[in-house]
Design a protein around this motif. Structure first.
Motif, short mmCIF file in Angstrom:
data_model
loop_
_atom_site.label_atom_id
_atom_site.label_comp_id
_atom_site.label_asym_id
_atom_site.label_seq_id
_atom_site.Cartn_x
_atom_site.Cartn_y
_atom_site.Cartn_z
N PRO A 31 15.13 -54.14 5.68
CA PRO A 31 14.16 -55.10 6.20
C PRO A 31 13.16 -55.57 5.15
N ILE A 32 12.76 -54.66 4.26
CA ILE A 32 11.86 -55.06 3.18
C ILE A 32 12.55 -56.06 2.27
N ALA A 33 13.80 -55.75 1.90
CA ALA A 33 14.55 -56.63 1.01
C ALA A 33 14.76 -58.00 1.64
N THR A 34 15.11 -58.03 2.93
CA THR A 34 15.35 -59.31 3.60
C THR A 34 14.07 -60.13 3.67
N ALA A 35 12.96 -59.49 4.04
CA ALA A 35 11.69 -60.22 4.15
C ALA A 35 11.28 -60.82 2.81
N PHE A 36 11.42 -60.05 1.73
CA PHE A 36 10.99 -60.55 0.43
C PHE A 36 12.02 -61.50 -0.18
N VAL A 164 12.93 -53.27 -4.64
CA VAL A 164 12.76 -54.71 -4.47
C VAL A 164 11.90 -55.28 -5.59
N THR A 165 10.84 -54.54 -5.93
CA THR A 165 9.96 -54.99 -7.02
C THR A 165 10.65 -54.86 -8.38
N ALA A 166 11.39 -53.76 -8.58
CA ALA A 166 11.94 -53.48 -9.90
C ALA A 166 13.19 -54.28 -10.21
N ILE A 167 14.12 -54.39 -9.27
CA ILE A 167 15.40 -55.03 -9.57
C ILE A 167 15.77 -56.14 -8.61
N ALA A 174 22.75 -54.50 -1.22
CA ALA A 174 24.05 -53.95 -1.61
C ALA A 174 24.12 -52.45 -1.30
N VAL A 175 23.02 -51.74 -1.53
CA VAL A 175 22.97 -50.31 -1.19
C VAL A 175 23.14 -50.12 0.31
N ASP A 176 22.54 -51.00 1.10
CA ASP A 176 22.68 -50.90 2.56
C ASP A 176 24.14 -51.08 2.97
N GLU A 249 -0.10 -60.87 0.13
CA GLU A 249 -1.35 -61.60 -0.15
C GLU A 249 -2.48 -60.68 -0.62
N ARG A 250 -2.54 -59.45 -0.09
CA ARG A 250 -3.75 -58.66 -0.30
C ARG A 250 -3.52 -57.24 -0.82
N LEU A 251 -2.33 -56.67 -0.57
CA LEU A 251 -2.15 -55.24 -0.86
C LEU A 251 -1.30 -54.95 -2.09
N GLY A 252 -0.67 -55.96 -2.68
CA GLY A 252 0.07 -55.71 -3.91
C GLY A 252 1.55 -56.00 -3.85
N GLY A 253 2.08 -56.38 -2.70
CA GLY A 253 3.48 -56.79 -2.66
C GLY A 253 4.40 -55.82 -1.96
N ALA A 254 5.68 -55.91 -2.33
CA ALA A 254 6.73 -55.18 -1.63
C ALA A 254 6.59 -53.67 -1.76
N ASP A 255 6.17 -53.18 -2.94
CA ASP A 255 6.07 -51.74 -3.09
C ASP A 255 4.96 -51.17 -2.21
N ALA A 256 3.88 -51.93 -2.00
CA ALA A 256 2.81 -51.47 -1.11
C ALA A 256 3.30 -51.40 0.34
N TRP A 257 4.03 -52.42 0.77
CA TRP A 257 4.54 -52.40 2.13
C TRP A 257 5.61 -51.33 2.29
#
Length: 423
Positions: A31-36, A164-167, A174-176, A249-257
């Motif tokens: 879900p994180i990957a799809t959203a971003f 998601v942030t790194a690669i 693909a891992v899913d 917008e406020r917390l730092g991106g995908a790794d924060a979520w």
């Protein structure tokens, strides 16, 4: 006398738990990957909501059919087929994202395909878990099953956000796909000779009618499902749309979520230790205390809490999900006949998520109309009110755990205890 701590765990229970953990590792990050992936295409809250809503809408459309088939066909066949279908759809999505050729309509279509696979998998999976353990061990089995699943989601969510942030999101998808494939292969080892409770040879429409009669005849059942149809709409808007948008917008991106979702999974996991031992008499009254905790992340987001406090709110919400989920599964197992369980489970899923696609699809427009802050307040207050309102149904407040006869081992151990006489 030698005791075996996990002697109650059948082969099917162990295989199903292991396969669920493997699939859960990939599912937590997807879900994180799809959203971003949507956000990287330039989409906003509305686009994220449409993609997530397509997944949920597809589940709603196919759930009843999936439940009817799971009561008529070998459940392991349904699960393996659904896993392979999900693997194919996620693999295609990963290729599109990795090659930079993905378009919004493709993300919506493949998200819907994933929802269809889940609609066939979920009722069969619950039916398999239900018939793989004896009722006297249900609380322990369901709690440990959720602990195993949620433990995998802790790692999956945390790694998903980082990856998601790194690669990029494509590799997480693909891992899913690989996880679904491996889970399908493992489920081939389910005990095909295990006793099952297939439905009688009736037509599909008649089978659905039988499931509906079983579902609608219990006020506690449809009252809670109706509650969840509304809570699910709010929860989907908060965790699938507003959370990722605010994180970017406020917390730092995908790794924060991803960290916030990992905290949610940690709450799910650690509360399993509580549910292994806690066996409240009024199972739905106790379970609904967990529903009161679902709104904690919405309150944290609307109050602009820093990331540590948001993680604490997500942890609290996860704890509530397990408290409710284990008690809910116990209620279903003790009240619903085994041969109808998958169909009733499908109606449960259907009602619980029926409005979730609406919630996620409308999350963006509502935020645009009311403002993000007011939209979050609306979701938070609505979830709290709904958690309290369902207690107006007396059967929800009073449904009690049934006393179970001791197992032969327990009876033997009790017989070996020395008699106590009064002085």
């Amino acid at each position: 006398m030698k005791s075996h701590r996990f002697a109650w765990a059948s082969r099917n229970y162990r295989v199903q738990t292991a396969a669920t953990v493997i699939a859960g590792l990939g599912n937590a990050g997807a879900p994180i990957a799809t959203a971003f992936a949507v956000l990287d295409l330039g989409g906003g809250a509305t686009a994220v909501g449409l993609v997530t809503g397509a997944h949920l809408a597809s589940m709603v459309v196919f759930l009843l059919l999936g439940g009817a088939l799971a009561d008529r066909l070998p459940r392991h066949h349904v699960m393996v087929g659904a896993n392979l279908f999900n693997a194919a759809s996620q693999a295609l999505l990963a290729v599109l994202v990795l090659t930079g050729t993905a378009q919004l309509w493709q993300l919506i279509a493949l998200s819907a395909a994933g929802g269809a696979g889940q609609a066939f998998y979920a009722p069969a999976s619950e039916g398999m878990i239900m018939e793989s353990v004896a009722k006297e061990h249900a609380a322990r089995a369901f709690a440990l099953f959720r602990m195993a699943l949620n433990g995998s989601q802790i790692a999956g969510a945390a790694l998903g956000g980082v990856l998601v942030t790194a690669i990029g999101p494509g590799w997480v998808l693909a891992v899913d796909a690989a996880g679904f494939t491996l889970a399908a292969a493992l489920r081939l080892f389910l005990d095909l000779e295990a006793p099952t409770t297939p439905a009688e040879e009736t037509g599909m429409v008649q089978a659905l009618r039988e499931g509906w009669r079983e579902f609608s005849s219990r006020r506690w059942l449809w009252a809670v499902v109706l509650q969840f149809s509304l809570v699910g709409a709010c929860l989907g808007a908060v965790e699938s749309v507003y959370g990722p948008v605010i994180a970017k917008e406020r917390l730092g991106g995908a790794d924060a979520w991803g960290l916030a979702l990992a905290a949610f999974s940690a709450g799910l996991f650690l509360s399993g230790f509580l549910m292994v031992r806690w066996q409240p008499a009024r199972i739905l009254l106790a379970g609904n205390t967990g529903v009161l905790l679902f709104a904690a992340p919405a309150y944290a987001l609307v109050l602009e809490a820093p990331l540590p406090l948001l993680c604490a709110a997500m942890f609290t919400s996860g704890l509530g999900v397990t408290v409710f989920g284990v008690n809910w599964m116990i209620a279903l197992q003790q009240e619903i006949p085994a041969e109808l369980f998958s169909r009733v489970s499908a109606y449960d899923y259907f009602g619980s998520i029926a409005l979730a696609p609406v919630g996620t699809a409308l999350a963006g427009p509502v935020a645009s109309l009311l403002g993000m802050r007011n939209a979050l307040w609306l979701c938070a207050v609505a979830m709290t009110v709904l958690a309290l309102a369902v207690l107006a149904e007396s059967q929800v407040r009073t449904l009690r755990r049934k006393a179970l006869a001791p197992t032969p081992a327990e009876a033997e151990a009790e017989a070996e205890q020395p008699a106590v006489t009064s002085p």
